[in-house]
Design an enzyme around this catalytic site. Structure first.
Site, mmCIF file in Angstrom:
data_model
loop_
_atom_site.group_PDB
_atom_site.id
_atom_site.type_symbol
_atom_site.label_atom_id
_atom_site.label_comp_id
_atom_site.label_asym_id
_atom_site.label_seq_id
_atom_site.Cartn_x
_atom_site.Cartn_y
_atom_site.Cartn_z
ATOM 1 N N HIS A 62 0.777 -1.255 0.000
ATOM 2 C CA HIS A 62 0.000 0.000 0.000
ATOM 3 C C HIS A 62 0.807 1.305 0.000
ATOM 4 O O HIS A 62 0.742 2.098 0.938
ATOM 5 C CB HIS A 62 -1.020 0.033 1.144
ATOM 6 C CG HIS A 62 -0.540 -0.450 2.487
ATOM 7 N ND1 HIS A 62 0.623 -0.025 3.074
ATOM 8 C CD2 HIS A 62 -1.098 -1.320 3.367
ATOM 9 C CE1 HIS A 62 0.748 -0.614 4.250
ATOM 10 N NE2 HIS A 62 -0.278 -1.402 4.444
ATOM 11 N N ASP B 245 -6.188 -4.487 -0.234
ATOM 12 C CA ASP B 245 -6.107 -4.263 1.212
ATOM 13 C C ASP B 245 -7.503 -4.334 1.856
ATOM 14 O O ASP B 245 -7.879 -3.489 2.679
ATOM 15 C CB ASP B 245 -5.413 -2.944 1.572
ATOM 16 C CG ASP B 245 -4.970 -2.915 3.038
ATOM 17 O OD1 ASP B 245 -5.223 -3.892 3.765
ATOM 18 O OD2 ASP B 245 -4.383 -1.901 3.459
ATOM 19 N N PHE C 272 -8.594 1.273 11.806
ATOM 20 C CA PHE C 272 -8.230 1.564 10.418
ATOM 21 C C PHE C 272 -8.675 0.411 9.512
ATOM 22 O O PHE C 272 -8.517 -0.749 9.873
ATOM 23 C CB PHE C 272 -6.709 1.658 10.289
ATOM 24 C CG PHE C 272 -6.086 2.854 10.952
ATOM 25 C CD1 PHE C 272 -6.041 4.071 10.304
ATOM 26 C CD2 PHE C 272 -5.506 2.750 12.209
ATOM 27 C CE1 PHE C 272 -5.428 5.181 10.890
ATOM 28 C CE2 PHE C 272 -4.893 3.843 12.816
ATOM 29 C CZ PHE C 272 -4.853 5.064 12.156
ATOM 30 N N GLY C 273 -9.178 0.706 8.332
ATOM 31 C CA GLY C 273 -9.429 -0.353 7.353
ATOM 32 C C GLY C 273 -10.730 -0.180 6.600
ATOM 33 O O GLY C 273 -11.700 0.379 7.116
HETATM 34 O O1 DOR Z 1 -6.161 0.129 7.336
HETATM 35 C C1 DOR Z 1 -5.578 -0.898 7.640
HETATM 36 N N1 DOR Z 1 -6.222 -1.964 8.131
HETATM 37 N N2 DOR Z 1 -4.255 -0.951 7.464
HETATM 38 C C2 DOR Z 1 -3.523 -1.980 7.902
HETATM 39 O O2 DOR Z 1 -2.341 -1.961 7.719
HETATM 40 C C3 DOR Z 1 -4.152 -3.094 8.632
HETATM 41 C C4 DOR Z 1 -5.563 -3.216 8.287
HETATM 42 C C5 DOR Z 1 -6.336 -4.104 9.211
HETATM 43 O O3 DOR Z 1 -5.841 -5.206 9.520
HETATM 44 O O4 DOR Z 1 -7.432 -3.737 9.588
HETATM 45 ZN ZN ZN Z 2 -0.731 -2.580 6.011
#
Ligand code: DOR
Ligand code: ZN
Length: 434
Positions: free
Chosen positions: A236, A309, A327-328
């Site tokens: 990323h 991702d 995050f994610g």
């Molecule tokens: O946004 C993210 N979510 N970045 C990461 O590096 C890990 C990931 C997660 O595992 O939720």
């Molecule tokens: Zn990552």
């Protein structure tokens, strides 16, 4: 036998683009070309599908997916994630090791590979952790993990903070022939940030993560790849600083590749709403200048590949205030449609480069038998309708989570059939869905 007629075939591995037929038998491509009937076996019955107006692509190969099994099955599991994959046109994927417990031993690596085979949809390959428990201190047994099915090693979710550990990882990984996949993030520089640092974070009163938190570690890892001769893959990529490091390392002839995620090519820090943590991702959404540089780098090949991702989280977790939510973003079911809608359709990226970057190149880099429709290759493929429109909605997703920033947006260009090994594993037209 399966006989697909009059499809617009794009297969960068063969340098092929044009209206063609494709025949598949016993799970593999038999032939592909303009007038293949003459070469087909006599007296065999075939299922014939007229594909006029549709594209036929090799199935997508996604090297960055969080499937959350074992341990976080409320977010996703291997079966639900596999369903999401084939709905999005992904026929092979690498899943990340930041599960609970972390995939850092042979038993867990083999378990994930086995559950992937049993789900029998997409081909699932584990990435194992670089360090035990992803604690950043002690290397895993990489040769054994490879023997159990790992296709590479990554502590994705956090950066390996100790440079000596990363140097050793790159050194030892050489013995396996597998890449080290680096989540570049200097924890001290990232601080407690929740979005990209800059005008947009200041305007929202949110703590920012400077671009250097990524670029500094990317530069370190590029130099370590140079010094060790190890194989490095940058996950990323989201800053111009990282692109500079990547460019220098490639110019020096070092064994480095990089991926970019669709959201970093389509959205920017200015798009982040304070009230919607589905826009919260790590690395954070880039500035517009960085976003433009990332797109140029993907188009010209400096960035080798696309990856989603896919990072599912529960509704409850994402309902927390922006600063406290995890995050994610989920992405398996929207990545191809979003890239088609926002990049290919407006002429910013060619369809051929898209398939090269999201199928051929990742398969090549991680040593997977995938990424092409050459005769003899596994018949992993997608029939893609460039005019199929859908509004992104939690109601029609296979993933257990729907934390995508594209919710409510109308996307145009979706896979309508997905085959893995010649078997139809998803049909958008069928009710109930295959
Ligand atoms: O946004 C993210 N979510 N970045 C990461 O590096 C890990 C990931 C997660 O595992 O939720
Ligand atoms: Zn990552």
């Amino acid at each position: 036998m399966l006989w697909l007629k009059n499809a617009r075939v794009i297969d960068p591995a063969q340098g092929v683009a044009g209206i063609m037929d494709l025949a598949a038998r016993d799970g593999r491509v038999l032939s592909v070309g303009r007038d293949i009937a003459a070469g087909l076996p006599d007296g065999e019955t075939a299922e014939v599908i007229d594909c006029a107006g549709k594209y036929l692509f090799p199935g997508l190969v996604d090297v960055h997916v969080h499937l959350r099994e074992p341990g976080q099955e409320e977010k996703e599991d291997i079966t639900s994630g596999s369903r999401a994959a084939v709905r999005g046109g992904v026929t092979s994927l690498l899943c990340m090791a930041n599960t609970e417990p972390v995939i850092d031993n042979q038993a867990l690596t083999a378990l994930v590979a086995d559950r992937g085979r049993r789900a029998a949809l997409a081909r699932i390959y584990p990435l194992a952790a670089v360090t035990k428990g992803m604690a950043g201190a002690e290397l895993t047994e990489m040769a054994e993990l490879k023997a159990s099915g790992a296709k590479g090693f990554s502590d994705d979710g956090r950066g390996v903070q100790n440079g000596e550990i990363m140097r050793l990882a790159l050194e030892y990984a050489k013995l396996t022939g597998c890449p080290i996949v680096s989540h570049c993030e200097d924890a001290a520089l990232a601080g407690g940030g929740v979005m990209r640092r800059g005008r947009a974070s200041a305007a929202r009163g949110l703590i920012g993560i400077p671009g250097a938190a990524e670029s500094v570690m990317a530069a370190r890892d590029v130099l370590l790849a140079g010094e060790t001769g190890g194989r490095l893959h940058l996950a990323h990529v989201s800053t111009q600083g990282t692109l500079a490091a990547l460019r220098a390392g490639k110019a020096a002839g070092w064994d480095i590749t990089a991926e970019v995620n669709p959201h970093h090519l389509i959205l920017t820090d200015e798009d982040v709403p304070l009230t919607n943590s589905n826009f919260k991702v790590n690395p954070p959404l880039p500035t517009a200048e960085d976003r433009d540089a990332l797109l140029a780098a993907l188009a010209d090949g400096l960035i080798d590949m696309l990856a989603s991702d896919h990072a599912p989280h529960t509704w409850e977790e994402k309902a927390r205030p922006f600063a406290e939510a995890p995050f994610g973003m989920t992405a398996l079911e929207t990545a191809l449609a979003a890239v088609w809608t926002y990049l290919v359709r407006p002429g910013k990226l060619t369809a051929a480069r898209l398939i090269d970057a999201y199928s051929r190149r990742p398969a090549e880099r991680f040593g997977l038998e995938a990424g092409t429709l050459k005769p003899g290759a596994p018949a992993d493929m997608i029939l893609f309708d460039p005019d199929w429109e859908e509004t992104v909605s939690a109601d029609n997703m296979a993933s257990k989570s729907a934390n995508t920033p594209f919710l409510g947006r109308r996307l145009r260009g979706y896979p309508i059939k997905t085959w893995v090994g010649g078997r139809l594993v998803f049909d958008r037209l069928a009710q109930p869905p295959v």
